[in-house]
Write a protein that holds these residues in place. Structure first.
Motif, PDB file in Angstrom:
ATOM      1  N   ILE A  19       0.963  -1.267   0.039  1.00 39.93           N
ATOM      2  CA  ILE A  19      -0.089   0.030   0.055  1.00 39.93           C
ATOM      3  C   ILE A  19       0.770   1.273  -0.124  1.00 39.93           C
ATOM      4  O   ILE A  19       1.686   1.432   0.769  1.00 39.93           O
ATOM      5  N   VAL A  20       0.718   2.062  -0.998  1.00 41.73           N
ATOM      6  CA  VAL A  20       1.580   3.287  -1.083  1.00 41.73           C
ATOM      7  C   VAL A  20       0.612   4.451  -0.912  1.00 41.73           C
ATOM      8  O   VAL A  20      -0.253   4.897  -1.338  1.00 41.73           O
ATOM      9  N   PHE A  21       1.388   5.240   0.051  1.00 41.14           N
ATOM     10  CA  PHE A  21       0.725   6.458   0.486  1.00 41.14           C
ATOM     11  C   PHE A  21       1.449   7.816  -0.276  1.00 41.14           C
ATOM     12  O   PHE A  21       2.595   7.734  -0.283  1.00 41.14           O
ATOM     13  N   GLU A  22       0.485   8.562  -0.706  1.00 39.97           N
ATOM     14  CA  GLU A  22       1.218   9.763  -1.342  1.00 39.97           C
ATOM     15  C   GLU A  22       0.787  11.037  -0.581  1.00 39.97           C
ATOM     16  O   GLU A  22      -0.509  11.064  -0.431  1.00 39.97           O
ATOM     17  N   CYS A  23       1.865  11.735  -0.182  1.00 41.15           N
ATOM     18  CA  CYS A  23       1.478  12.953   0.634  1.00 41.15           C
ATOM     19  C   CYS A  23       1.995  14.175  -0.505  1.00 41.15           C
ATOM     20  O   CYS A  23       2.739  14.265  -1.006  1.00 41.15           O
ATOM     21  N   GLY A  70       5.292  15.389  -0.590  1.00 39.14           N
ATOM     22  CA  GLY A  70       6.451  14.665  -1.365  1.00 39.14           C
ATOM     23  C   GLY A  70       6.607  13.178  -0.693  1.00 39.14           C
ATOM     24  O   GLY A  70       7.592  12.232  -1.103  1.00 39.14           O
ATOM     25  N   TYR A  71       6.166  13.119   0.529  1.00 36.74           N
ATOM     26  CA  TYR A  71       6.524  11.881   1.478  1.00 36.74           C
ATOM     27  C   TYR A  71       5.568  10.644   1.044  1.00 36.74           C
ATOM     28  O   TYR A  71       4.497  10.926   0.511  1.00 36.74           O
ATOM     29  N   ASN A  72       6.530   9.767   0.659  1.00 39.63           N
ATOM     30  CA  ASN A  72       5.747   8.639  -0.038  1.00 39.63           C
ATOM     31  C   ASN A  72       6.159   7.178   0.477  1.00 39.63           C
ATOM     32  O   ASN A  72       6.643   6.372  -0.188  1.00 39.63           O
ATOM     33  N   PRO A  73       5.584   7.055   1.754  1.00 39.68           N
ATOM     34  CA  PRO A  73       5.785   5.676   2.615  1.00 39.68           C
ATOM     35  C   PRO A  73       5.069   4.542   1.820  1.00 39.68           C
ATOM     36  O   PRO A  73       3.736   4.805   1.390  1.00 39.68           O
ATOM     37  N   SER A  74       5.408   3.389   2.045  1.00 34.11           N
ATOM     38  CA  SER A  74       4.691   2.330   1.527  1.00 34.11           C
ATOM     39  C   SER A  74       5.079   1.187   2.375  1.00 34.11           C
ATOM     40  O   SER A  74       5.964   1.212   3.119  1.00 34.11           O
ATOM     41  N   MET A  75       4.115   0.131   2.825  1.00 35.93           N
ATOM     42  CA  MET A  75       4.096  -1.128   3.501  1.00 35.93           C
ATOM     43  C   MET A  75       3.439  -2.133   2.947  1.00 35.93           C
ATOM     44  O   MET A  75       2.607  -1.784   2.204  1.00 35.93           O
ATOM     45  N   SER A  76       3.489  -3.288   3.594  1.00 39.37           N
ATOM     46  CA  SER A  76       2.951  -4.337   3.030  1.00 39.37           C
ATOM     47  C   SER A  76       1.608  -4.325   3.624  1.00 39.37           C
ATOM     48  O   SER A  76       1.006  -3.784   4.606  1.00 39.37           O
ATOM     49  N   LEU A  77       0.630  -4.693   2.474  1.00 44.58           N
ATOM     50  CA  LEU A  77      -0.866  -4.379   2.577  1.00 44.58           C
ATOM     51  C   LEU A  77      -1.314  -5.472   3.703  1.00 44.58           C
ATOM     52  O   LEU A  77      -2.114  -5.313   4.485  1.00 44.58           O
ATOM     53  N   ALA A  78      -0.948  -6.699   3.862  1.00 43.68           N
ATOM     54  CA  ALA A  78      -1.093  -7.583   4.739  1.00 43.68           C
ATOM     55  C   ALA A  78      -0.780  -7.161   6.205  1.00 43.68           C
ATOM     56  O   ALA A  78      -1.590  -7.456   7.034  1.00 43.68           O
ATOM     57  N   LYS A  79       0.313  -6.719   6.205  1.00 46.31           N
ATOM     58  CA  LYS A  79       0.714  -6.149   7.636  1.00 46.31           C
ATOM     59  C   LYS A  79      -0.034  -4.929   8.015  1.00 46.31           C
ATOM     60  O   LYS A  79      -0.361  -4.986   9.094  1.00 46.31           O
ATOM     61  N   ILE A  80      -0.434  -3.954   7.252  1.00 47.00           N
ATOM     62  CA  ILE A  80      -1.111  -2.801   7.724  1.00 47.00           C
ATOM     63  C   ILE A  80      -2.718  -3.308   8.223  1.00 47.00           C
ATOM     64  O   ILE A  80      -3.124  -3.008   9.144  1.00 47.00           O
ATOM     65  N   LEU A  81      -3.180  -4.365   7.285  1.00 48.48           N
ATOM     66  CA  LEU A  81      -4.676  -4.925   7.378  1.00 48.48           C
ATOM     67  C   LEU A  81      -4.569  -5.829   8.801  1.00 48.48           C
ATOM     68  O   LEU A  81      -5.566  -6.006   9.502  1.00 48.48           O
ATOM     69  N   SER A  82      -3.291  -6.282   9.244  1.00 47.63           N
ATOM     70  CA  SER A  82      -3.172  -6.989  10.858  1.00 47.63           C
ATOM     71  C   SER A  82      -3.520  -6.110  11.735  1.00 47.63           C
ATOM     72  O   SER A  82      -3.630  -6.743  12.839  1.00 47.63           O
ATOM     73  N   LYS A  83      -3.510  -4.705  11.581  1.00 50.60           N
ATOM     74  CA  LYS A  83      -3.673  -4.040  12.801  1.00 50.60           C
ATOM     75  C   LYS A  83      -4.872  -3.018  12.569  1.00 50.60           C
ATOM     76  O   LYS A  83      -5.368  -3.098  11.607  1.00 50.60           O
ATOM     77  N   LYS A  84      -5.415  -2.128  13.671  1.00 50.15           N
ATOM     78  CA  LYS A  84      -6.384  -1.318  13.750  1.00 50.15           C
ATOM     79  C   LYS A  84      -5.956   0.087  13.121  1.00 50.15           C
ATOM     80  O   LYS A  84      -5.546   0.940  13.774  1.00 50.15           O
ATOM     81  N   ALA A  85      -5.890  -0.011  11.613  1.00 51.76           N
ATOM     82  CA  ALA A  85      -5.414   1.247  11.007  1.00 51.76           C
ATOM     83  C   ALA A  85      -6.810   2.009  10.626  1.00 51.76           C
ATOM     84  O   ALA A  85      -7.757   1.465  10.248  1.00 51.76           O
ATOM     85  N   TYR A  86      -6.722   3.207  10.881  1.00 51.07           N
ATOM     86  CA  TYR A  86      -7.531   4.384  10.271  1.00 51.07           C
ATOM     87  C   TYR A  86      -7.103   5.172   9.705  1.00 51.07           C
ATOM     88  O   TYR A  86      -6.059   5.899   9.463  1.00 51.07           O
TER      89      TYR A  86
END
Ligand code: HEC
Length: 279
Positions: free
Chosen positions: A99-103, A106-122
């Motif tokens: 999952i790639v976030f575009e701010c 210019g900040y462009n962090p990304s992380m594994s979709l499985a990993k982010i969905l394993s936590k309570k992300a909002y």
């Protein structure tokens, strides 16, 4: 939307497509409906869909790494946002998807979709402590006022010190991309002693810096056409990373204080390896 689909197929969502892509979604909005924009691609430009977001609930964040204190927000579970705007994600292999976030900045962090969905992300849409009539409070970092609007990703069950989870604020866009292909360009295929340095760079630096044009755009590219290791002494790279404002006035790079000297050595060694693997 062609640009986005091409980016996605090649898995080169970070960096290289970001700028033109943003242009593309802006210009597309004028001649098509928002719904079409969203359905046609695996990315969603959040300001366009703001009015149709589901109702937000109040969430408590014990230890917010941007505000350095307990906070509460009006927020929507990230999973609900994906269900509504990127439903095709369910057909992807989550562990192989980034999952790639575009701010805006210019900040462009990304992380594994499985990993982010394993936590309570909002997806936070407003700060409950904001003054009447406003959605956000902007904290200060040194002399800079940080802009949190329009969206901010928070968690209720991730400790602030876990840097493998990203908390992008000033967020405008969410995209999904194939993990393996995006990183293939940067993976040290020819030297497995560099994998540690690669992993450390990926988590701590790639969000803001690109290598071979893949990565964030907040800070300068560090490999192409000249590697930072070809014109800076290694010791200075390490010192700079630990305390950028001791080198430059009003420096926009935050000090990286959680890495050990040995870990910084691994990162520099990986950068030296990449200097020999330019695109
Ligand atoms: C939050 C974003 C961010 C992160 C994370 C970040 N940087 Fe930076 N970096 C910047 C920005 C912005 C600059 C430009 C600073 C300036 O000149 O004001 C910069 C500048 C640099 C420079 C100087 C480049 C030059 O030629 O001027 C180096 C070297 C550097 N960063 C290395 C790193 C390394 C290594 C990491 C990971 C350990 C890292 N940075 C993490 C944003 C970041």
């Amino acid at each position: 939307m062609k640009t986005q689909l091409i980016c996605l197929t090649l898995g080169v969502v970070l960096g290289s497509c970001g700028g033109s892509e943003k242009q593309a979604s802006h210009s597309t909005v004028a001649d098509t409906t928002v719904v079409k924009v969203v359905k046609d691609s695996l990315s969603v430009y959040l300001p366009d869909v703001k009015a149709s977001l589901p109702e937000a609930q109040t969430v408590e964040v014990k230890d917010d790494p941007v505000f350095f204190k307990a906070k509460s927000y009006k927020a929507i579970p990230l999973q609900t946002v994906l269900d509504q705007f990127l439903p095709a994600y369910k057909k992807l292999d989550l562990s192989q998807t980034q999952i790639v976030f575009e701010c805006e900045d210019g900040y462009n962090p990304s992380m594994s979709l499985a990993k982010i969905l394993s936590k309570k992300a909002y997806l936070a849409v407003s700060d409950t402590d904001a003054p009447a009539g406003e959605d956000w409070i902007n904290p200060k970092k040194g002399n800079h006022e940080m802009k949190i609007a329009p969206f901010y990703v928070v968690y209720t069950d991730v400790p602030a010190k876990d840097v493998t989870y990203k908390w992008p604020y000033n967020l405008v866009k969410i995209s999904l991309s194939a993990a393996s292909k995006e990183l293939a360009v940067l993976f040290p295929k020819e030297d497995d002693t560099q994998v540690k340095g690669f992993e450390l760079f990926k988590v701590n630096c790639l969000t803001c810096h690109s290598l071979n044009k893949v990565g964030g755009k907040m800070g300068p590219e560090l490999n192409y056409p000249k590697s930072i290791t070809e014109y800076w002494q290694v010791e200075h790279i390490k010192q700079f990373v630990k305390a950028p404002s001791s080198y430059r006035n009003d420096c926009k790079m935050p000090a990286v204080t959680h890495l050990s000297d040995r870990e910084l050595d691994e990162i520099v060694r990986y950068l030296q390896y990449m200097a020999k693997h330019k695109v």
